[in-house]
Design an enzyme around this catalytic site. Structure first.
Site: not given
Ligand code: DGL
Length: 271
Positions: A152, A186, A73, A10-11, A184
């Site tokens: 976050e 989050h 992600c 993931d990011s 998303c």
């Molecule tokens: N993992 C990213 C997503 O689901 C989280 C948000 C991001 O990195 O901007 O899109």
């Protein structure tokens, strides 16, 4: 092959919600999780950049010996899943199709809302995935720039969170959706506030459970489930600050993460 880990990336730490669900449904599997925290967020980036990041990370995980990769992600899945599947020779699963399937199964009035990052919403990936399953479904989507950052920062409850999220959800409430995809990683942490704003009759859907079910299906069909029954190894890697990952990650994971290893994507993973 069966003892190799499942790679998940993931990011940042958001994909730990997916990793946690994989561990729940596949408790014997080894797992290698990578959070690209040094380059978080992904949601404001363009498709070409997300493709490049995804290729770098899948190559890295492949060098680490994974038997499959889950792109946990939404932003990366929507930009790069197809290209990555075409390029690499291991199974790669994203989170868009599993989320779309869960939503199509959940909706009764066939009016589905989607919230996600700018990258995810503007890609139209959820719309395509939903319409493949139900061409008559009505889709209402809303990009929520900065919302992952708020999560976050711990802004998941309270008046400010409610006001910001309420603004994003206004058009979806007005559209009368009965199902909302939390598109998303989050947003499951915001499900309390989102649920209150949307109302009790709207089902909130996230990809984690359905994605984990698909991982199980893929490994079962290929005969690649791990056979040993001794405790599996779960490793957590981060391209950025380890202590931040540890602190934030525990919130997303719902249990303690004891150790995070900082890695550079140019190097390999020492097994
Ligand atoms: N993992 C990213 C997503 O689901 C989280 C948000 C991001 O990195 O901007 O899109």
């Amino acid at each position: 092959m069966d003892g190799k880990p499942i790679g998940v990336f993931d990011s940042g730490v958001g994909g730990l919600t997916v990793a946690g669900e994989i561990m729940k449904q596949l408790p014997d599997e080894n797992l290698l999780y990578l959070g690209d925290t040094a380059r978080f967020p992904y949601g404001s980036r363009g498709a070409d950049e997300l493709k490049r990041f995804t290729f770098e990370i899948v190559s890295f995980l492949q060098r680490g010996g994974v038997k499959m990769v889950v792109i946990a992600c939404n932003s990366a899945s929507s930009a790069a899943l197809t290209a990555a599947q075409a390029h690499f020779d291991i199974p790669i699963l994203g989170v868009i199709e599993p989320g779309a399937r869960a939503a199509v199964q959940a909706t009764r009035n066939r009016r589905i809302g989607i919230v996600g990052t700018q990258a995810t919403i503007s890609s139209g990936a959820y719309d395509r995935a939903i319409h493949t399953l139900d061409a008559g479904a009505k889709i209402f989507s809303q990009a929520c720039p900065d919302l992952a950052d708020f999560v976050e920062q711990g802004m998941v409850t309270g008046e400010i969170a409610k006001r910001i999220i309420g603004g994003y959800l206004e058009s979806l409430v007005a559209a009368g959706v009965d199902t909302l995809i939390l598109g998303c990683t989050h947003y499951p942490l915001l499900s309390g506030v989102i649920g209150k704003i949307m109302g009790g009759n709207v089902r909130l859907v996230s990809s984690a459970e359905e994605a984990a079910r698909e991982v199980k299906e893929i490994l079962t069909c290929r005969g690649h489930l791990r056979r040993e029954k001794n405790s599996p190894t779960h490793r957590f890697l981060s391209t950025g600050d380890e202590s931040k990952f540890l602190k934030l990650g525990t919130r997303f994971f719902g249990r303690e993460i004891k150790r995070v290893e900082r890695v550079s994507l140019d190097a390999g993973v020492a097994l």
